[in-house]
Design a protein around this motif. Sequence first.
Motif: not given
Lengths: 173, 173, 173
Positions: A57-79
């Motif tokens: 979970w610690g990786l998520f704060p490193l996501v760019r603030n302007d990126v909304r959805v990440t992930g390639e499959n539906w599970m990752q996107k839902m997460l």
Amino acid sequence: MTETATLMRTESREEQDTKKLVIMAWSGDLDKVWPTLILATTGAAMGQQVTVFFTFWGLFPLVRNDVRVTGENWMQKMLSLFNRGGTEHLKLGKMQFAGMGPRMMRKLARAHKVASPQELLELAQDLGVKLVPCQMTMDMLGLQREDLIDGLEEPAGATTALLDAQGATTLFI
Amino acid sequence: MTETATLMRTESREEQDTKKLVIMAWSGDLDKVWPTLILATTGAAMGQQVTVFFTFWGLFPLVRNDVRVTGENWMQKMLSLFNRGGTEHLKLGKMQFAGMGPRMMRKLARAHKVASPQELLELAQDLGVKLVPCQMTMDMLGLQREDLIDGLEEPAGATTALLDAQGATTLFI
Amino acid sequence: MTETATLMRTESREEQDTKKLVIMAWSGDLDKVWPTLILATTGAAMGQQVTVFFTFWGLFPLVRNDVRVTGENWMQKMLSLFNRGGTEHLKLGKMQFAGMGPRMMRKLARAHKVASPQELLELAQDLGVKLVPCQMTMDMLGLQREDLIDGLEEPAGATTALLDAQGATTLFI
């Protein structure tokens, strides 16, 4: 082996111990990101060599603030929908109060001149703190390098983290 | 004391520092069991001497997967009903999604060739990681030795853990 | 530098390593306060020099049991209403069961002669464990010195904690 060599080894070991701080940042909660970054920047300001390994979970704060959805499959996107990344979207580990908690906590912090996670992250980079994303988690949670902020080290794994931890003050947060 | 003796002490200390990894595994959540076992097996594969002390909720993943209810009194039994032990029954610390979360996470892990907790636990044993259950917690939560998997060390307490932690990279997870 | 000096340095380093335990107590949950205080008192009983830095939620167990509301503004007051301080009011990190959980856990502890947080806190003070509240958190959460129990060290910050952590077994709980 001469006395000098012994001394050098002892000194180099001492240097290692007193100068290294390694944090394994597992949590992406606001109330854990704060101590992680406050300790990291304080250590760096004191002249320590600081590395933060961001994992799970610690990786998520490193996501760019302007990126909304990440992930390639539906599970990752839902997460990523339920757990939006970026320093501006952090939640509290407890006392969520339907979203009020984090806002209150940020307001209290501002009132008491505690820097925001975003400011601390930038300060950490200015002070030379090494920010290392965990490759295995990136793969598993579907985070691409371009989803993450600039200025990070190359993604690495547990071996690198454990090697770096040798002789360091090591915290799992 | 001769130079050689000094050297030997220095070396033995170095050996201690670089070769020991001690993890206090407090959490029984899937998302914490993973880093615990990944770090433990990685450390062991690198030649480190690794010990994991399982305490509090951390003990539940060590319960045999075929054991349903543990405990001697109703409180301990109720606890085990709501918090079934064994590597196959782990929950996530967050994002439970009514049970969907752990299943999704395991599926993502499989897709990215991350070993399951069960596989990692067996690997840890093969690599010689010492797995030590905490005696005090076992008593308090009503876990018997026969509720737990084979191949564990003798149950021990905080004194043993702290002695082992000396000169080691120590993580509380 | 003579051989004796080298030896002395080596010994002093060894003394540091083997004798210091530093715990950063971030959580105020009953199930985390227990391991914090059990490790702290065990370390002290073994002759280790133990310091516990209480930060963030970890500060609340240090609030006097007879203090009901803390904070100066409505946000801080609301926080203390939902998260009452003091060793007698601790909640579990999980398995809250509408308040049943902590009571059950305390009952199980009593039945198995595990000391209560209050007893462990007093024992820690008797054994000379240094209990240090984090100044920044106190400011942010609106905790005054008089809200907290007697016998604590002067409030301090991250710099003090990191200096103290050098050469110590360090745990973030």
